[in-house]
Design a protein around this motif. Structure first.
Motif, PDB file in Angstrom:
ATOM      1  N   ALA A  86       0.841  -1.198   0.000  1.00 50.26           N
ATOM      2  CA  ALA A  86       0.000   0.000   0.000  1.00 50.26           C
ATOM      3  C   ALA A  86       0.877   1.249   0.000  1.00 50.26           C
ATOM      4  N   MET A  87       0.723   2.068  -1.015  1.00 50.17           N
ATOM      5  CA  MET A  87       1.602   3.218  -1.170  1.00 50.17           C
ATOM      6  C   MET A  87       1.525   4.221  -0.016  1.00 50.17           C
ATOM      7  N   PRO A  88       0.338   4.537   0.520  1.00 50.96           N
ATOM      8  CA  PRO A  88       0.322   5.481   1.648  1.00 50.96           C
ATOM      9  C   PRO A  88       1.195   5.018   2.812  1.00 50.96           C
ATOM     10  N   GLN A  89       1.203   3.692   3.041  1.00 47.38           N
ATOM     11  CA  GLN A  89       1.993   3.163   4.153  1.00 47.38           C
ATOM     12  C   GLN A  89       3.481   3.216   3.839  1.00 47.38           C
ATOM     13  N   THR A  90       3.878   2.857   2.610  1.00 49.69           N
ATOM     14  CA  THR A  90       5.312   2.903   2.275  1.00 49.69           C
ATOM     15  C   THR A  90       5.805   4.343   2.198  1.00 49.69           C
ATOM     16  N   GLN A  91       4.939   5.278   1.780  1.00 45.97           N
ATOM     17  CA  GLN A  91       5.330   6.689   1.769  1.00 45.97           C
ATOM     18  C   GLN A  91       5.563   7.189   3.186  1.00 45.97           C
ATOM     19  N   PHE A  92       4.682   6.823   4.100  1.00 44.92           N
ATOM     20  CA  PHE A  92       4.834   7.227   5.501  1.00 44.92           C
ATOM     21  C   PHE A  92       6.127   6.673   6.083  1.00 44.92           C
ATOM     22  N   ILE A  93       6.401   5.398   5.795  1.00 49.34           N
ATOM     23  CA  ILE A  93       7.615   4.757   6.316  1.00 49.34           C
ATOM     24  C   ILE A  93       8.855   5.432   5.746  1.00 49.34           C
ATOM     25  N   ALA A  94       8.849   5.700   4.440  1.00 48.84           N
ATOM     26  CA  ALA A  94       9.999   6.350   3.811  1.00 48.84           C
ATOM     27  C   ALA A  94      10.261   7.706   4.445  1.00 48.84           C
ATOM     28  N   ASN A  95       9.199   8.473   4.657  1.00 43.96           N
ATOM     29  CA  ASN A  95       9.368   9.781   5.291  1.00 43.96           C
ATOM     30  C   ASN A  95       9.910   9.645   6.706  1.00 43.96           C
ATOM     31  N   SER A  96       9.413   8.660   7.433  1.00 40.05           N
ATOM     32  CA  SER A  96       9.868   8.441   8.816  1.00 40.05           C
ATOM     33  C   SER A  96      11.343   8.081   8.874  1.00 40.05           C
ATOM     34  N   LEU A  97      11.808   7.326   7.860  1.00 35.55           N
ATOM     35  CA  LEU A  97      13.207   6.901   7.822  1.00 35.55           C
ATOM     36  C   LEU A  97      14.116   7.958   7.182  1.00 35.55           C
ATOM     37  N   GLY A  98      13.512   8.974   6.586  1.00 35.64           N
ATOM     38  CA  GLY A  98      14.303   9.996   5.907  1.00 35.64           C
ATOM     39  C   GLY A  98      14.809   9.554   4.551  1.00 35.64           C
ATOM     40  N   PHE A  99      14.103   8.592   3.921  1.00 37.24           N
ATOM     41  CA  PHE A  99      14.493   8.093   2.605  1.00 37.24           C
ATOM     42  C   PHE A  99      13.543   8.638   1.539  1.00 37.24           C
ATOM     43  N   ARG A 100      14.035   8.744   0.332  1.00 41.50           N
ATOM     44  CA  ARG A 100      13.190   9.102  -0.798  1.00 41.50           C
ATOM     45  C   ARG A 100      12.366   7.882  -1.196  1.00 41.50           C
ATOM     46  N   HIS A 101      11.070   8.075  -1.335  1.00 42.62           N
ATOM     47  CA  HIS A 101      10.208   6.966  -1.747  1.00 42.62           C
ATOM     48  C   HIS A 101      10.510   6.617  -3.202  1.00 42.62           C
ATOM     49  N   PRO A 102      10.511   5.320  -3.559  1.00 37.37           N
ATOM     50  CA  PRO A 102      10.761   4.933  -4.954  1.00 37.37           C
ATOM     51  C   PRO A 102       9.832   5.661  -5.917  1.00 37.37           C
ATOM     52  N   GLN A 103      10.400   6.104  -7.021  1.00 38.45           N
ATOM     53  CA  GLN A 103       9.613   6.806  -8.028  1.00 38.45           C
ATOM     54  C   GLN A 103      10.190   6.538  -9.411  1.00 38.45           C
ATOM     55  N   VAL A 104       9.355   6.747 -10.418  1.00 40.71           N
ATOM     56  CA  VAL A 104       9.762   6.585 -11.808  1.00 40.71           C
ATOM     57  C   VAL A 104       9.390   7.863 -12.553  1.00 40.71           C
ATOM     58  N   ARG A 105      10.395   8.563 -13.076  1.00 41.06           N
ATOM     59  CA  ARG A 105      10.173   9.819 -13.814  1.00 41.06           C
ATOM     60  C   ARG A 105       9.295  10.778 -13.028  1.00 41.06           C
ATOM     61  N   GLY A 106       9.559  10.871 -11.722  1.00 43.08           N
ATOM     62  CA  GLY A 106       8.814  11.790 -10.877  1.00 43.08           C
ATOM     63  C   GLY A 106       7.501  11.249 -10.358  1.00 43.08           C
ATOM     64  N   GLU A 107       7.068  10.084 -10.865  1.00 41.80           N
ATOM     65  CA  GLU A 107       5.822   9.457 -10.410  1.00 41.80           C
ATOM     66  C   GLU A 107       6.113   8.518  -9.240  1.00 41.80           C
ATOM     67  N   GLN A 108       5.337   8.626  -8.155  1.00 44.98           N
ATOM     68  CA  GLN A 108       5.483   7.722  -7.025  1.00 44.98           C
ATOM     69  C   GLN A 108       5.192   6.291  -7.479  1.00 44.98           C
ATOM     70  N   MET A 109       6.038   5.382  -7.056  1.00 39.56           N
ATOM     71  CA  MET A 109       6.002   4.010  -7.557  1.00 39.56           C
ATOM     72  C   MET A 109       5.464   3.052  -6.490  1.00 39.56           C
ATOM     73  N   VAL A 110       4.551   2.164  -6.881  1.00 39.74           N
ATOM     74  CA  VAL A 110       4.076   1.119  -5.978  1.00 39.74           C
ATOM     75  C   VAL A 110       5.203   0.115  -5.765  1.00 39.74           C
ATOM     76  N   MET A 111       5.560  -0.099  -4.510  1.00 42.15           N
ATOM     77  CA  MET A 111       6.585  -1.084  -4.194  1.00 42.15           C
ATOM     78  C   MET A 111       5.962  -2.483  -4.168  1.00 42.15           C
ATOM     79  N   THR A 112       6.770  -3.476  -4.496  1.00 47.00           N
ATOM     80  CA  THR A 112       6.278  -4.853  -4.497  1.00 47.00           C
ATOM     81  C   THR A 112       7.248  -5.767  -3.745  1.00 47.00           C
ATOM     82  N   THR A 113       6.690  -6.814  -3.175  1.00 47.68           N
ATOM     83  CA  THR A 113       7.480  -7.887  -2.569  1.00 47.68           C
ATOM     84  C   THR A 113       7.445  -9.074  -3.520  1.00 47.68           C
ATOM     85  N   ASP A 114       8.595  -9.690  -3.744  1.00 47.17           N
ATOM     86  CA  ASP A 114       8.688 -10.747  -4.755  1.00 47.17           C
ATOM     87  C   ASP A 114       7.734 -11.901  -4.480  1.00 47.17           C
TER      88      ASP A 114
END
Length: 267
Positions: free
Chosen positions: A84-112
């Motif tokens: 869920a992108m809202p949750q990964t965005q929140f986590i990224a912000n909490s950790l001080g990391f840039r959330h994965p993105q493609v050409r400026g678009e926020q990217m849905v992360m996946t687990t293999d």
């Protein structure tokens, strides 16, 4: 490269298609092999356990899939599972990391792989598959920390699997058998078939399994490879078994176990 683009419009389309939802045969992966650039060989393989075609993005993912498909403890496999992108965005912000993105678009992360098991104490397991060399990259580690935190927040164990954790011999044995996982077997003839091979193995304990198969074809004037084909089917369906720490071409007849046919007939 157009088909590899990921953006909000495409994500909405995928959600309407039902991607990332369902279980078993009804599950649709968020990404399939046509949606991402190839990183080596990709695989589309039918899983008897899941009742559908699975999408593996690399040889390493395919090796991980084989171990999951073979395991008696795994009951379902969902590959390319979306977070869920809202949750990964929140986590990224909490950790001080840039959330994965493609050409400026926020990217849905996946687990293999999101794996269901028959272990009541750990019914779910999230697996990310990476070459060990990737773990030396700072950005890769950041993404893995976001993913790990996501699953920890959802009380699901998370593991990173590299080629270093894989049993290479076992994996190669499974690759050798995998073309026969879905082969149809004739249950009514199984007692006679197993009795035949049990006699052959007991009479030739020091012969290699694959050599014996060739010798039987020669003695019976069979088409070359016929007996080895039968052996691979029986092994793939676990009517026969051997120690998978031994390469299949080194296995002796004395090291092959014939499982009781009644076990399968009553299963």
């Amino acid at each position: 490269m157009g088909r590899y683009e990921q953006n909000a419009k495409r994500y909405e389309k995928w959600r309407k298609e039902g991607r990332g939802s369902g279980t078993g045969a009804a599950y649709l992966p968020w990404l399939n092999v046509y949606d991402v650039p190839s990183q080596g060989r990709s695989h589309r393989v039918f899983s008897k356990k899941c009742g559908r075609v699975l999408h593996c993005m690399s040889d390493l993912e395919f090796s991980a899939y084989l171990l999951l498909e073979w395991s008696e403890h795994v009951t379902d496999i969902r590959e390319q599972y979306p977070l869920a992108m809202p949750q990964t965005q929140f986590i990224a912000n909490s950790l001080g990391f840039r959330h994965p993105q493609v050409r400026g678009e926020q990217m849905v992360m996946t687990t293999d792989f999101l794996v269901n098991t028959n272990n009541p104490n750990a019914p779910l397991l999230a697996l990310q598959v990476k070459p060990s060399s990737e773990l030396l990259k700072a950005r890769v580690c950041q993404k893995l920390l976001i993913e790990k935190s996501f699953w920890e927040d959802n009380n699901v164990p998370f593991e990173v699997l590299t080629e270093l954790e894989l049993n290479t011999v076992k994996t190669e044995n499974l690759r050798w058998l995998s073309p026969f996982f879905n082969e149809v077997v004739m249950i009514e003839h199984m007692p006679e078939t197993l009795s035949f091979w049990e006699d052959i193995f007991s009479q030739n304990p020091n012969s290699k399994m694959v050599t014996l198969a060739s010798e039987i074809d020669r003695q019976q004037n069979n088409e070359s490879g016929r007996s080895l084909y039968t052996l691979r089917v029986l092994l793939a369906h676990k009517y026969l078994t051997f120690d998978f720490d031994i390469p299949f071409f080194e296995v002796l007849a004395s090291e092959v176990s014939v499982l009781p046919c009644g076990h399968f007939l009553c299963a």
